[in-house]
Design an enzyme around this catalytic site. Structure first.
Site, PDB file in Angstrom:
ATOM      1  N   CYS A   1      -5.867  -3.384  -7.989  1.00 24.56           N
ATOM      2  CA  CYS A   1      -5.992  -2.905  -9.358  1.00 24.56           C
ATOM      3  C   CYS A   1      -6.708  -3.976 -10.171  1.00 24.56           C
ATOM      4  O   CYS A   1      -6.812  -5.127  -9.764  1.00 24.56           O
ATOM      5  CB  CYS A   1      -4.632  -2.558  -9.947  1.00 24.56           C
ATOM      6  SG  CYS A   1      -3.504  -3.940 -10.045  1.00 24.56           S
TER       7      CYS A   1
ATOM      8  N   SER B   1      -2.002  -5.459  -5.633  1.00 24.05           N
ATOM      9  CA  SER B   1      -1.607  -4.192  -5.009  1.00 24.05           C
ATOM     10  C   SER B   1      -1.233  -4.389  -3.552  1.00 24.05           C
ATOM     11  O   SER B   1      -0.193  -4.943  -3.276  1.00 24.05           O
ATOM     12  CB  SER B   1      -2.624  -3.081  -5.185  1.00 24.05           C
ATOM     13  OG  SER B   1      -1.948  -1.843  -4.971  1.00 24.05           O
TER      14      SER B   1
ATOM     15  N   HIS C   1      -3.140  -0.733  10.632  1.00 23.53           N
ATOM     16  CA  HIS C   1      -2.463  -0.139  11.783  1.00 23.53           C
ATOM     17  C   HIS C   1      -3.443  -0.184  12.954  1.00 23.53           C
ATOM     18  O   HIS C   1      -4.624   0.123  12.773  1.00 23.53           O
ATOM     19  CB  HIS C   1      -2.070   1.315  11.493  1.00 23.53           C
ATOM     20  CG  HIS C   1      -1.302   1.472  10.224  1.00 23.53           C
ATOM     21  ND1 HIS C   1       0.051   1.243  10.138  1.00 23.53           N
ATOM     22  CD2 HIS C   1      -1.698   1.805   8.975  1.00 23.53           C
ATOM     23  CE1 HIS C   1       0.461   1.442   8.900  1.00 23.53           C
ATOM     24  NE2 HIS C   1      -0.593   1.778   8.166  1.00 23.53           N
TER      25      HIS C   1
END
Length: 123
Positions: free
Chosen positions: A87, A67, A72
């Site tokens: 996943c 995935s 940030h």
């Protein structure tokens, strides 16, 4: 789609500001955080704000076969946000996600962490 989605906010990060502001430092950390636990890196994108002389924040995304990871940073707030989703289609990747998260937590050294786990794929 069955898997674990970790959403976290790191506040009051004690690591030097270079990790929060320099794209190359963030990239190295994210790639190591994913590769070390055995997640499969398939693509990456990193971007910095500001200039080389006055960097401000950095954003990075690592696309994984399992995935993704997105980070940030806000150096002016000594803060970062982390988003890890794995996943469990062919195997249970929860332990690898936890190891990646631990590496990021150790690197940023937040004074305070808010973490939310979302179990994906359960109706």
């Amino acid at each position: 789609m069955n898997g674990l989605h970790i959403l976290a906010e790191f506040h009051d990060c004690a690591r030097e500001a270079g990790l929060l502001s320099r794209v190359a430092r963030l990239k190295d950390l994210c790639l190591a955080a994913c590769g070390g636990p055995g997640l499969t890196i398939v693509a990456e994108a990193f971007h910095g704000s500001g200039t080389d002389e006055a960097p401000s924040g950095a954003t990075g995304a690592v696309v994984l076969a399992e995935s993704h990871l997105a980070v940030h940073t806000w150096p002016e707030l000594a803060a970062a946000t982390v988003d890890i989703y794995v996943c469990n289609y062919s195997q249970d990747n929860r332990a690898a996600a936890e190891r990646a998260f631990s590496r990021l937590l150790e690197a940023f050294m937040p004074g305070h962490c808010v973490r939310r786990d979302v179990e994906r794929g359960s109706p």
